[in-house]
Design an enzyme around this catalytic site. Sequence first.
Site, PDB file in Angstrom:
ATOM      1  N   SER A 111      23.011  57.587 -13.364  1.00 46.99           N
ATOM      2  CA  SER A 111      22.657  56.174 -13.357  1.00 46.99           C
ATOM      3  C   SER A 111      21.140  56.110 -13.514  1.00 46.99           C
ATOM      4  CB  SER A 111      23.065  55.537 -12.031  1.00 46.99           C
ATOM      5  OG  SER A 111      24.426  55.816 -11.758  1.00 46.99           O
ATOM      6  N   LYS A 155      31.380  59.429 -14.071  1.00 50.26           N
ATOM      7  CA  LYS A 155      30.149  58.795 -13.592  1.00 50.26           C
ATOM      8  C   LYS A 155      30.354  58.399 -12.147  1.00 50.26           C
ATOM      9  CE  LYS A 155      26.836  55.147 -14.766  1.00 50.26           C
ATOM     10  NZ  LYS A 155      25.811  54.956 -15.823  1.00 50.26           N
ATOM     11  N   GLY A 190      20.089  55.223 -23.745  1.00 51.14           N
ATOM     12  CA  GLY A 190      21.181  55.673 -24.609  1.00 51.14           C
ATOM     13  C   GLY A 190      22.006  56.803 -24.025  1.00 51.14           C
ATOM     14  N   ASN A 247      16.975  60.112 -28.946  1.00 50.95           N
ATOM     15  CA  ASN A 247      17.816  59.002 -29.409  1.00 50.95           C
ATOM     16  C   ASN A 247      16.969  58.006 -30.189  1.00 50.95           C
ATOM     17  OD1 ASN A 247      20.150  57.465 -29.691  1.00 50.95           O
ATOM     18  ND2 ASN A 247      19.741  56.289 -27.829  1.00 50.95           N
ATOM     19  N   ASP A 251      18.992  52.469 -19.913  1.00 55.13           N
ATOM     20  CA  ASP A 251      19.131  51.895 -21.270  1.00 55.13           C
ATOM     21  C   ASP A 251      18.558  52.753 -22.399  1.00 55.13           C
ATOM     22  OD1 ASP A 251      20.650  49.672 -20.907  1.00 55.13           O
ATOM     23  OD2 ASP A 251      18.967  48.264 -20.777  1.00 55.13           O
ATOM     24  N   TYR A 258      25.641  56.156 -24.924  1.00 52.38           N
ATOM     25  CA  TYR A 258      25.840  56.295 -26.377  1.00 52.38           C
ATOM     26  C   TYR A 258      25.901  57.779 -26.752  1.00 52.38           C
ATOM     27  CZ  TYR A 258      25.423  55.168 -31.337  1.00 52.38           C
ATOM     28  OH  TYR A 258      25.661  55.020 -32.670  1.00 52.38           O
TER      29      TYR A 258
HETATM   30  N1  LIG Z   1      21.618  55.583 -31.376  1.00 49.87           N
HETATM   31  C1  LIG Z   1      22.019  54.334 -31.114  1.00 49.87           C
HETATM   32  N2  LIG Z   1      22.483  53.526 -32.113  1.00 49.87           N
HETATM   33  C2  LIG Z   1      22.895  52.267 -31.861  1.00 49.87           C
HETATM   34  N3  LIG Z   1      22.891  51.708 -30.637  1.00 49.87           N
HETATM   35  C3  LIG Z   1      22.445  52.454 -29.591  1.00 49.87           C
HETATM   36  C4  LIG Z   1      21.990  53.786 -29.783  1.00 49.87           C
HETATM   37  N4  LIG Z   1      21.608  54.259 -28.568  1.00 49.87           N
HETATM   38  C5  LIG Z   1      21.809  53.273 -27.702  1.00 49.87           C
HETATM   39  N5  LIG Z   1      22.308  52.175 -28.286  1.00 49.87           N
HETATM   40  C6  LIG Z   1      22.652  50.884 -27.646  1.00 49.87           C
HETATM   41  O1  LIG Z   1      21.623  50.581 -26.700  1.00 49.87           O
HETATM   42  C7  LIG Z   1      22.171  50.051 -25.504  1.00 49.87           C
HETATM   43  C8  LIG Z   1      21.788  50.949 -24.314  1.00 49.87           C
HETATM   44  O2  LIG Z   1      22.391  52.231 -24.502  1.00 49.87           O
HETATM   45  P1  LIG Z   1      23.254  52.927 -23.361  1.00 49.87           P
HETATM   46  O3  LIG Z   1      24.169  51.951 -22.728  1.00 49.87           O
HETATM   47  O4  LIG Z   1      23.846  54.143 -23.960  1.00 49.87           O
HETATM   48  O5  LIG Z   1      22.088  53.292 -22.327  1.00 49.87           O
HETATM   49  P2  LIG Z   1      22.207  54.021 -20.915  1.00 49.87           P
HETATM   50  O6  LIG Z   1      21.036  54.922 -20.783  1.00 49.87           O
HETATM   51  O7  LIG Z   1      23.556  54.616 -20.768  1.00 49.87           O
HETATM   52  O8  LIG Z   1      22.061  52.783 -19.900  1.00 49.87           O
HETATM   53  P3  LIG Z   1      22.465  52.752 -18.322  1.00 49.87           P
HETATM   54  O9  LIG Z   1      21.245  53.205 -17.594  1.00 49.87           O
HETATM   55  O10 LIG Z   1      22.772  51.294 -18.102  1.00 49.87           O
HETATM   56  O11 LIG Z   1      23.656  53.632 -18.101  1.00 49.87           O
HETATM   57  C9  LIG Z   1      23.664  49.935 -25.734  1.00 49.87           C
HETATM   58  O12 LIG Z   1      23.958  48.654 -26.213  1.00 49.87           O
HETATM   59  C10 LIG Z   1      23.938  50.984 -26.825  1.00 49.87           C
HETATM   60  O13 LIG Z   1      25.073  50.676 -27.611  1.00 49.87           O
HETATM   61 MG   LIG Z   2      25.028  54.253 -19.361  1.00 51.23          MG
END
Ligand SMILES: Nc1ncnc2c1ncn2[C@@H]1O[C@H](COP(=O)(O)OP(=O)(O)OP(=O)(O)O)[C@@H](O)[C@H]1O
Ligand SMILES: [Mg+2]
Length: 228
Positions: A119, A38, A15, A181, A13, A18
Amino acid sequence: MGKALFITGTGTDVGKTYVTGLIVRKLRQAGLNGGYYKAALSGAIHDKDGMLQPGDALYVRHVAEMDESVKNLVTYVYPEAVSPHLAAKINHRPIDFDKVKSDFERARGRYDYLTMEGSGGIICPLRWDNQQHMLLDDLIKKLNLGVVIVADAGLGTINSTVLTIEHLNARNIPVAGVIFNQYLPGDYMQDDNAFMIEELTGVKVLAYVEKGDKELKIDIEVLKGLYS
Ligand SMILES: Nc1ncnc2c1ncn2[C@@H]1O[C@H](COP(=O)(O)OP(=O)(O)OP(=O)(O)O)[C@@H](O)[C@H]1O
Ligand SMILES: [Mg+2]
């Protein structure tokens, strides 16, 4: 055969998806053939027809305006929001390294710049059964990839980012850089976080992503140079 880059994070989580969306978008907007892959996604949501939807892949495909069937973007999709090794066990669908490798290679055949999202964080069990013990970093090593780390810019990131880099160093996995991020411009602590990570590890913070950013602020040549 295209070049590839692995995106990990300091945790779940932070990002990764994102930022990956912004990376693939940037490459494609520059006229380059950027793609996404992925290996295993857990916590997938069922749509109204009961089909499992791989959220990360759908998100990147949308943001980066890719035209690709989702089945080519993710190999294993599980509904439970738990570590892939556990989701795989619950569903009696173990992650097979050879299958991931062939899907990855196929994706690399289709794209010149393939971005593979991990992941969770860097310590993420993919398979833990009688036949095989496999962690995410084993996969990165076997696929011979370099890594970019997505880290939250805020408090605690010196610890989590430096630990992630030290672990990758210990496994001889090349670290191409860090992307911050949720960065707040002008925040003295966040700027110091970047400075201290660079001081302690020699690894650069390559880009800063703010909340809601729609574009990645990085030179396209620098971005291209991260892929190998
Ligand atoms: N810079 C940003 N601006 C707005 N929202 C963000 C930003 N970075 C992350 N988010 C939001 O935070 C949440 C978690 O981000 P994201 O899904 O990219 O994490 P992840 O590391 O890919 O998680 P996972 O381990 O589940 O794959 C999502 O809802 C995403 O839209
Ligand atoms: Mg992710």
